[in-house]
Design a protein around this motif. Structure first.
Motif: not given
Ligand code: ADP
Length: 520
Positions: A154, A158, A161
């Motif tokens: 995750q 992230s 991103r």
């Protein structure tokens, strides 16, 4: 959100589904026996003789998936490492915990763990107890590991991103550790600076900063890093393309964890050069125009001052000759002539007052106003005693002594107070005795002197007008319409202001706000 670990522990199935992959029926029976005797847990067994058969069971869907796999090291079609590799299919972990049972290859243990097994046991020395413990520990450890892997994934996602967003931004973006060490820049930084990728650090921006701004930027940046305050500063960066410097706005905010500790700083550098230069140009134009305007105003003021001044001598001639005419030719001019002379004298007197007021107004605007600490009480007493219209029974004036001392100029203050008290006793309805109350309060080093009257009051719509020059609301009262303009200018020149509170027919209160006395 519920974590994988808590879900596993909470929902720990009452019956554990165990997949045994072993080509020896005896060994499989032995494993079943050991598990069934080793703990109170209930087990359901699925068995496969070949590695390929075991792998197929995984492909049969979610429901068919076992809770744990007991895997024989040596299978006829492949060995345990091959099975593990296919189970993992490139992922970090296999889809469920795997315990490998080895024969003589106990030294392959480290390899097996690396391949993704949770544990391994030598077949010859496995007991019911050690197998049960290995199975249960593997399930728990696997849950922990999958949770950690998921969190790491995750985080990676992230970050990816964030980088993607950061790279699409037109600004330079960066991220720093809590100690201020910059450990990330987006692509814009490298494009602008031409620095090699992944050049980080707290001083990575110093080489392109304008030398005059290094100290200020370093101090501000580390001041914010220490205090946690948002960072905002303007500075110049060297522009590789033009060789000159461009103005940037640097901004950064801290990111805090649930305990309020700073975990990271995120910042941007925005090119504000065009805006800055436009601002500078505008400022220069405004300064130049203001200077010109001030020059023109000063010229006009001195012009009106000298005209007003010069007008006084012909006026004095009119006044003097009217007086001589009155005294020496009284009989010749007769009653009508004397009435005309009276009108000339009244007109000339009014003109004189107007000129004097204009001169006062110009003087207040132009004169040097030196500020000192002034005893308001003494000054006010002097003014009240100096004018007959301020005395009882013509007017009842009460002063709430003691009055504070103020920072002001005696001449300017005299202008303000005599005009305000003069208006307070003047603008009363006919036949009404003026009642005026004067008081003062001090708040936050400011003194507010209030002059309250029982006069005709002022329509609130006119409050803005009355401080302008020549503005009079009624022709029933004598005046030039300059008094309050003088008060406003004088107050402003002392760093003060003038306000009014009033309604028609309800009296007025004028507030003169000044600085309190000081020794700076
Ligand atoms: P002047 O007193 O010479 O007329 P000022 O500039 O002092 O001129 O005042 C401007 C106008 O404001 C006055 O003409 C009057 O209409 C109004 N004004 C000033 N003070 C008061 C007051 N205390 N009560 C009512 N009206 C006032």
């Amino acid at each position: 959100m519920e974590s994988e670990l808590t879900r596993t522990l909470r929902l720990k199935p009452s019956t554990l589904k165990v997949l045994i992959i072993d080509d020896s029926p005896d060994d499989r029976a032995e494993m079943r026996r050991m598990l069934l005797t080793g703990s109170k847990t209930r087990y359901r067994f699925v068995e496969a003789e070949l590695g390929a058969d075991g792998l197929r069971l995984f492909r049969d869907g979610q429901d068919a998936r076992p809770d744990v796999v007991l895997l024989d090291y040596h299978l006829p079609d492949m060995n345990a490492e091959d099975v593990l590799a296919q189970l993992r299919n490139g992922a970090e972990l296999p889809p469920c915990p795997v315990v490998v049972l080895t024969g003589s290859e106990a030294d392959a243990g480290a390899e097996l763990l690396r391949a993704g097994a949770q544990d391994y046991l030598g077949k010859t020395w496995t007991t019911a107890e050690s197998l049960t413990r290995a199975v249960e520990n593997s399930i728990e450890r696997f849950a922990l590991l999958s949770e950690r892997t998921r969190t790491a994934e995750q985080l990676r996602a992230s970050e990816a991103r964030f980088r993607q967003i950061a790279n699409t931004m037109p600004q330079i973006a960066w991220a720093a550790r809590p100690d201020g060490y910059i450990d990330y820049y987006n692509e814009r930084w490298y494009e602008f600076t031409g620095f090699s990728r992944h050049e980080f650090g707290e001083s990575s921006w110093e080489p392109i900063l304008h030398p005059d701004e290094v100290q200020r930027c370093v101090d501000t940046y580390f001041g914010c890093i220490r205090s946690g305050a948002p960072y905002r500063i303007e500075y110049r960066f060297k522009d590789r393309a033009s060789g000159g410097y461009r103005w940037f706005l640097g901004q950064a905010l801290p990111v805090r964890d649930e305990r309020g500790e700073i975990t990271r700083w995120f910042g941007t550098c925005t090119d504000i050069d065009d805006q800055k230069r436009a601002e500078e140009k505008l400022e220069a134009i405004v300064t130049e125009r203001t200077a010109k305007l001030q020059e023109t105003i000063a010229e006009l003021e001195s012009y009106s001052y000298s005209i007003s001044h010069d007008m006084r001598s012909p006026l004095r001639a009119i006044q003097s000759f009217a007086q001589i005419l009155e005294e020496e030719c009284r009989d010749e001019v007769g009653t009508r002539g004397r009435e005309y002379i009276r009108r000339i004298v009244t007109g000339a007197d009014r003109m004189d007052r107007l000129i004097q007021d204009i001169l006062t107004y110009s003087r207040v605007a132009r004169a040097d106003i030196a500020l000192e600490n002034v005893d308001l009480a003494a000054l006010l007493n002097g003014i009240l005693e100096g004018y007959p219209q301020f005395q009882s029974p013509k007017a009842e004036i009460t002063v709430a002594f003691p009055l504070p001392r103020v920072r002001g100029n005696v001449a300017a203050l005299t202008q303000c107070l005599s005009n305000l008290v003069g208006n307070a006793v003047k603008f009363v309805p006919p036949g009404v005795v003026p009642h005026v109350k004067i008081s003062a309060v001090t708040r936050d080093k400011r003194v507010r002197v209030s002059i309250q009257d029982n006069g005709i009051g002022i329509n609130p719509e006119m409050h803005g007008k009355i401080f302008g020059i020549f503005n009079r609301l009624s022709r029933d009262y004598e005046g030039t319409g300059i008094g309050l303009a003088v008060v406003r200018r004088a107050a402003e020149r002392m760093g003060g202001t003038i306000l009014v509170e009033s309604e028609l027919g309800k009296g007025s209160t004028f507030h003169l706000e000044l600085n309190g006395e000081s020794w700076d």
